[in-house]
Design a protein around this motif. Sequence first.
Motif, mmCIF file in Angstrom:
data_model
loop_
_atom_site.group_PDB
_atom_site.id
_atom_site.type_symbol
_atom_site.label_atom_id
_atom_site.label_comp_id
_atom_site.label_asym_id
_atom_site.label_seq_id
_atom_site.Cartn_x
_atom_site.Cartn_y
_atom_site.Cartn_z
ATOM 1 N N PRO A 162 0.819 -1.224 0.000
ATOM 2 C CA PRO A 162 0.000 0.000 0.000
ATOM 3 C C PRO A 162 0.848 1.266 0.000
ATOM 4 N N MET A 168 -2.547 4.192 4.291
ATOM 5 C CA MET A 168 -3.742 3.610 4.895
ATOM 6 C C MET A 168 -4.237 4.540 6.000
ATOM 7 N N ASN A 197 7.578 2.041 2.708
ATOM 8 C CA ASN A 197 6.383 2.118 3.558
ATOM 9 C C ASN A 197 6.742 1.607 4.948
ATOM 10 N N TRP A 199 3.983 -0.755 6.717
ATOM 11 C CA TRP A 199 3.656 -2.080 6.198
ATOM 12 C C TRP A 199 4.700 -3.049 6.715
#
Length: 243
Positions: free
Chosen positions: A140, A143, A230, A233
């Motif tokens: 991603p 989020m 990220n 993550w």
Amino acid sequence: MTGRLYAIGTGPGAADLITVRGARALGRLDVLYAPAGRKGGDSLSLSIVREYLSDRVDVRTRHFPMSLDAGEKDAVWDAVAGEMAADVAQGLQVGFITLGDAMLYSTWVFLLARLQGRVPIDIIPGVTSFACIAARAQVPLAMESQSLAVMACTDDESALEQALLTHDCVVLMKVYGRFARIQALLRRLGLLDHALLMADASLAQEQCFRALGELAPDRVLPYFSTVVVNKGWPAAATARFNG
């Protein structure tokens, strides 16, 4: 018929990642301007859109120099903008194609600055390389309340470091020729396990590297290489999916 100029983002590389709106606009063009990396060279963006063009379209390839000489670049942008304005004034449907999205790190914005208010303009967005990379790598971009920063590796190291420290996810574009510097920065900040590099996303020669610490600093990477970091993550998940 009233002339109009369309700036069309072609997406990251695969022809089927062009938007439906972009494909429809390409099909009704009278003139298409395509940027080329060098004089007389091929245009990647043109190769992406060829299947959507009509037989009658006049394709004009134009080279935009990657020069430090502002005067040289201004002269080219002025000349191409003048050509486009003249075409639109004749009532033609004119297009300009650019990789990714037209409003992100694109030559198009320099043409926009010269043509805005002079001719009717439609800008059709395209899929960005990092949106494609996130989808291909199954990582991603953001989020819930996470923050996302998009940085060019041409920026100074302090700005890149600040972005990496401040934001949950950071996209580092223009990695080509600068990997050793980026790898060292990620290692110093303890972020190598949260980073991946993808080159030529969506193309047949696509490559994805997840263990960036194991790559040789002087490894020659393809021109279209991008790093996504990220921190939110799980590192184990980033390493698990190998694309």
